[in-house]
Design an enzyme around this catalytic site. Structure first.
Site, PDB file in Angstrom:
ATOM      1  CB  ALA A 288      35.072  43.891  48.078  1.00 18.62           C
ATOM      2  CB  SER A 289      39.712  43.910  44.916  1.00 15.27           C
ATOM      3  OG  SER A 289      40.329  45.021  45.541  1.00 15.27           O
ATOM      4  CB  THR A 290      37.457  39.615  43.907  1.00 16.04           C
ATOM      5  OG1 THR A 290      37.503  39.136  45.263  1.00 16.04           O
ATOM      6  CG2 THR A 290      38.869  39.967  43.457  1.00 16.04           C
TER       7      THR A 290
END
Length: 281
Positions: free
Chosen positions: A74-76
């Site tokens: 996941a990016s964040t």
């Protein structure tokens, strides 16, 4: 597990080019009778300690099993990995490396661990496939193609469970390379179109982003209330929007009551020009 790059049919070798005195863990753990052993000595017939030479490889050797290694990203930190992890579990993948990090990061520790394990198993004669929920979790465009080339060089397969590249792929295939490049072009196209739209809106005098709800009158009232030693929470609860589409309610909107219930220790200082003006009185 200790890595071993020795081909099938040859004994394990050390980094100095000698025959290892014991088999590397990644190799003997694949033999059911030795799976629980702590170490397995190299037979005297293999001349442990002598200069290592490659022996003839077994003809038509079949892979010693098939391992599927999962990767989720996941990016964040606010994004959830549940959907990816559930999909990998449903696909029968039991060994999964997961992390929350941007695709733009040059180093992704969990991905590196997944690829390292895949290489160790592949060197031990096991067929390995890296399984990912969607290709965007690995990368886009040239970055994805470069990673796929590394997997191809190590003999590691690649499988996506959903998305534009759904299915199993040969990372060296022309079709995969073209589709990977197009995925990167699509992202750049969307970005360019968005920026063009913003520039066009600004040229027509339209503001980008949410409408401002503060004005000089509201700021003056806030300074006046601050001079009466009211907390920022109490000041915000008393302010009213005087113009625009949001005219009438407090800037806190629907969260006014929840905000007012917060402890005073949760008050935040004003920032930017408003903070400077308040400090200067």
């Amino acid at each position: 597990m200790t890595p071993c790059a020795a081909p099938a049919g040859s004994p394990c070798r050390t980094g100095r080019g000698k025959v290892a005195v014991q088999y590397h863990t990644a190799r003997f753990r694949l033999v059911p009778a030795l799976a629980k052993a702590l170490n397995v000595p190299t037979p005297a017939l293999r001349k442990p300690g002598a200069a290592w030479i490659e022996l003839p490889r077994p003809a038509d050797t079949e892979p010693a099993g098939h391992a599927r290694i999962g990767y989720a990203r996941a990016s964040t930190v606010r994004q959830s990995l549940d959907t990816q992890l559930d999909a990998l579990k449903a696909a029968g993948v039991t060994r999964v490396f997961a992390e929350k990090i941007s695709t733009r990061a040059t180093v992704r520790p969990e991905l590196d661990k997944a690829v390292t394990l895949a290489r160790e198993l592949r060197a031990a004669g096991v067929a390995v496939t890296l399984v990912v929920h969607e290709h965007k979790r690995l990368g886009r465009g040239l970055d994805l193609a470069a990673l796929a080339e590394q997997l191809r060089a190590a003999g590691i397969g690649l499988e996506f469970l959903t998305g534009e590249l759904q299915g199993s792929h040969d990372p060296s295939g022309v079709v995969f390379t073209v589709l990977a490049a197009l995925s990167g072009m699509e992202r750049e196209y969307i970005r360019d179109r968005t920026l063009e739209g913003h520039e066009s809106a600004r040229a027509r005098g339209k503001a980008i982003g949410g409408a401002a709800v503060t004005d000089e009158n509201m700021l003056s009232m806030a300074l006046h209330l601050r001079g009466q030693d009211l907390s920022l929470r109490d000041i915000a609860a008393r302010l009213v929007i005087t113009s625009g589409a949001k005219k009438g309610p407090s800037p806190l909107g629907r969260d006014r009551h929840a905000y007012a219930a917060r402890p005073r220790s949760a008050d935040r200082e004003l920032t930017g020009p408003a903070r400077q003006r308040m400090e200067n009185g």
